[in-house]
Motif scaffolding. Structure first.
Motif, PDB file in Angstrom:
ATOM      1  N   ALA A  96      34.178  41.769  40.639  1.00 46.43           N
ATOM      2  CA  ALA A  96      32.807  42.209  40.927  1.00 46.43           C
ATOM      3  C   ALA A  96      32.837  43.664  41.370  1.00 46.43           C
ATOM      4  N   ILE A  97      31.667  44.313  41.280  1.00 45.98           N
ATOM      5  CA  ILE A  97      31.513  45.691  41.745  1.00 45.98           C
ATOM      6  C   ILE A  97      30.332  45.743  42.711  1.00 45.98           C
ATOM      7  N   PHE A  98      30.480  46.545  43.773  1.00 46.68           N
ATOM      8  CA  PHE A  98      29.417  46.691  44.777  1.00 46.68           C
ATOM      9  C   PHE A  98      29.318  48.156  45.146  1.00 46.68           C
ATOM     10  N   LEU A  99      28.083  48.683  45.130  1.00 45.23           N
ATOM     11  CA  LEU A  99      27.871  50.102  45.401  1.00 45.23           C
ATOM     12  C   LEU A  99      27.015  50.305  46.645  1.00 45.23           C
ATOM     13  N   PRO A 100      27.584  50.875  47.717  1.00 47.20           N
ATOM     14  CA  PRO A 100      26.809  51.257  48.892  1.00 47.20           C
ATOM     15  C   PRO A 100      25.947  52.480  48.582  1.00 47.20           C
ATOM     16  N   GLY A 101      24.900  52.662  49.381  1.00 42.96           N
ATOM     17  CA  GLY A 101      23.990  53.779  49.159  1.00 42.96           C
ATOM     18  C   GLY A 101      24.259  54.969  50.053  1.00 42.96           C
ATOM     19  N   ALA A 125      30.554  41.910  30.819  1.00 48.41           N
ATOM     20  CA  ALA A 125      31.573  40.879  31.055  1.00 48.41           C
ATOM     21  C   ALA A 125      31.043  39.752  31.942  1.00 48.41           C
ATOM     22  N   ASP A 126      29.741  39.801  32.260  1.00 44.53           N
ATOM     23  CA  ASP A 126      29.123  38.811  33.151  1.00 44.53           C
ATOM     24  C   ASP A 126      29.793  38.763  34.521  1.00 44.53           C
ATOM     25  N   LYS A 127      30.272  39.910  34.970  1.00 45.48           N
ATOM     26  CA  LYS A 127      30.835  40.015  36.313  1.00 45.48           C
ATOM     27  C   LYS A 127      29.762  40.567  37.241  1.00 45.48           C
ATOM     28  N   PRO A 128      29.640  40.024  38.458  1.00 47.70           N
ATOM     29  CA  PRO A 128      28.563  40.429  39.363  1.00 47.70           C
ATOM     30  C   PRO A 128      28.546  41.926  39.664  1.00 47.70           C
ATOM     31  N   VAL A 200      18.220  38.696  43.760  1.00 48.44           N
ATOM     32  CA  VAL A 200      19.309  38.231  42.903  1.00 48.44           C
ATOM     33  C   VAL A 200      18.698  37.795  41.583  1.00 48.44           C
ATOM     34  N   ASP A 201      19.142  38.418  40.498  1.00 50.88           N
ATOM     35  CA  ASP A 201      18.667  38.052  39.166  1.00 50.88           C
ATOM     36  C   ASP A 201      19.906  37.892  38.278  1.00 50.88           C
ATOM     37  N   GLY A 202      20.317  36.673  38.053  1.00 52.34           N
ATOM     38  CA  GLY A 202      21.554  36.426  37.321  1.00 52.34           C
ATOM     39  C   GLY A 202      22.743  36.936  38.096  1.00 52.34           C
ATOM     40  N   THR A 203      23.505  37.847  37.488  1.00 45.69           N
ATOM     41  CA  THR A 203      24.675  38.409  38.169  1.00 45.69           C
ATOM     42  C   THR A 203      24.372  39.753  38.822  1.00 45.69           C
ATOM     43  N   LEU A 204      23.098  40.138  38.849  1.00 43.40           N
ATOM     44  CA  LEU A 204      22.693  41.402  39.459  1.00 43.40           C
ATOM     45  C   LEU A 204      22.130  41.161  40.855  1.00 43.40           C
ATOM     46  N   VAL A 205      22.724  41.824  41.839  1.00 45.87           N
ATOM     47  CA  VAL A 205      22.322  41.671  43.241  1.00 45.87           C
ATOM     48  C   VAL A 205      21.955  43.050  43.789  1.00 45.87           C
ATOM     49  N   THR A 206      20.744  43.188  44.339  1.00 46.58           N
ATOM     50  CA  THR A 206      20.332  44.466  44.923  1.00 46.58           C
ATOM     51  C   THR A 206      19.753  44.248  46.315  1.00 46.58           C
ATOM     52  N   GLY A 207      20.005  45.222  47.202  1.00 45.66           N
ATOM     53  CA  GLY A 207      19.477  45.185  48.562  1.00 45.66           C
ATOM     54  C   GLY A 207      18.618  46.405  48.815  1.00 45.66           C
ATOM     55  N   GLN A 208      17.610  46.276  49.660  1.00 41.49           N
ATOM     56  CA  GLN A 208      16.599  47.320  49.810  1.00 41.49           C
ATOM     57  C   GLN A 208      17.034  48.519  50.642  1.00 41.49           C
ATOM     58  N   ASN A 209      17.770  48.290  51.712  1.00 38.99           N
ATOM     59  CA  ASN A 209      18.002  49.335  52.713  1.00 38.99           C
ATOM     60  C   ASN A 209      19.256  49.006  53.529  1.00 38.99           C
ATOM     61  N   PRO A 210      19.622  49.828  54.515  1.00 38.00           N
ATOM     62  CA  PRO A 210      20.845  49.543  55.269  1.00 38.00           C
ATOM     63  C   PRO A 210      20.892  48.137  55.879  1.00 38.00           C
ATOM     64  N   ALA A 217      25.810  41.681  50.217  1.00 37.27           N
ATOM     65  CA  ALA A 217      27.219  41.348  49.984  1.00 37.27           C
ATOM     66  C   ALA A 217      27.426  39.837  50.013  1.00 37.27           C
ATOM     67  N   GLU A 218      26.766  39.155  50.946  1.00 39.90           N
ATOM     68  CA  GLU A 218      26.864  37.699  51.017  1.00 39.90           C
ATOM     69  C   GLU A 218      26.287  37.052  49.756  1.00 39.90           C
ATOM     70  N   ALA A 219      25.185  37.614  49.258  1.00 41.81           N
ATOM     71  CA  ALA A 219      24.574  37.097  48.030  1.00 41.81           C
ATOM     72  C   ALA A 219      25.509  37.292  46.840  1.00 41.81           C
ATOM     73  N   LEU A 220      26.209  38.431  46.802  1.00 45.60           N
ATOM     74  CA  LEU A 220      27.141  38.674  45.711  1.00 45.60           C
ATOM     75  C   LEU A 220      28.289  37.671  45.743  1.00 45.60           C
ATOM     76  N   LEU A 221      28.771  37.334  46.932  1.00 43.51           N
ATOM     77  CA  LEU A 221      29.828  36.320  47.045  1.00 43.51           C
ATOM     78  C   LEU A 221      29.349  34.964  46.534  1.00 43.51           C
ATOM     79  N   LYS A 222      28.092  34.630  46.777  1.00 44.32           N
ATOM     80  CA  LYS A 222      27.542  33.374  46.281  1.00 44.32           C
ATOM     81  C   LYS A 222      27.493  33.367  44.755  1.00 44.32           C
ATOM     82  N   VAL A 223      27.126  34.507  44.179  1.00 40.44           N
ATOM     83  CA  VAL A 223      27.119  34.617  42.717  1.00 40.44           C
ATOM     84  C   VAL A 223      28.526  34.435  42.173  1.00 40.44           C
ATOM     85  N   LEU A 224      29.501  35.060  42.837  1.00 36.80           N
ATOM     86  CA  LEU A 224      30.895  34.911  42.428  1.00 36.80           C
ATOM     87  C   LEU A 224      31.341  33.458  42.515  1.00 36.80           C
TER      88      LEU A 224
END
Length: 227
Positions: A96-101, A125-128, A200-210, A217-224
């Protein structure tokens, strides 16, 4: 689990003469969500080496349990100081990949072809793919499996126009994140200013603010885990 975290290398806040970079909470909180779940975390950035921390995210009023833990954790400090150069990263090495702002990504990651191509490779690759606050700006030009914009028709969130106005940077940033994602056909949704909000929409996870960084991150782990 091997999770890649990608942060900005950009440190100039437009023409203001002030510094920017990545927002420390948005790196630190997800870093420990992943680490504490047993994942191996790799930090990457366009230039490699030590990425710039937004100085405001280091102020006492913005400190959190996660940022204090990160600053006192020598292993975490080493991970950050020796970030991998983005062009040397392969999607095959990560789950999976995760990008901080922080504001930095608006100037570099959002238009960095290595970043755009890499996110696209994860998506195909259907990776989160996870991004929080200003980092969903990196999704704007990513193409999905059908060669259309990855976010088209997707439920996403990110730093809102109202939040940008509240911090007084509407006329400083190169574009408004909310507007950019809507232009790409995304279904942009959000909560109140500064309140935790995750989509959370499929394998795409986005957060609004700090405040949304750990929940995202917890939502991404659930997707994984669901994969």
């Amino acid at each position: 689990m091997n999770i890649l975290m990608v942060v900005t290398s950009h440190d100039k806040l437009g023409d203001t003469g002030e510094k920017t970079g990545f927002w420390l909470e948005e790196l630190a909180a997800p870093y420990y969500v992943f680490r504490d779940a047993g994942a191996k975390v790799t930090i990457a950035s366009p230039r490699g080496g030590m990425p710039p921390v937004d100085p405001k995210s280091n102020l006492p009023e913005n400190e959190t349990e996660a940022t204090l833990r990160f600053k006192s954790d020598q292993a975490a400090q080493d991970d950050l100081a020796h970030s991998t150069r983005l062009r040397e990263v392969s999607v095959n090495d990560y789950d999976a990949i995760f990008l901080p702002g922080g504001h930095g990504p608006l100037w570099d990651l959002a238009v960095d072809m290595d970043c755009i191509t890499l996110i696209g490779a994860f998506a195909k690759a259907d990776k989160p793919v996870g991004a929080v606050c200003h980092a969903p700006a990196t999704l704007g030009d990513v193409k999905g499996k059908d060669n259309d914009f990855m976010v088209k028709g997707k439920r996403v969130t990110g730093f809102t126009n109202a939040e940008e106005e509240a911090v007084g940077l509407t006329d400083v940033v190169p574009f408004l994140l909310e507007d950019r994602l809507k232009e790409r056909g995304a279904q942009f949704r959000h909560g109140g200013n500064w309140a935790p909000y995750v989509e959370v929409d499929g394998t795409l996870v986005t957060g609004q603010n700090p405040a949304s960084s750990a929940p995202a991150a917890e939502a991404l782990l659930k997707v994984l885990a669901a994969r």
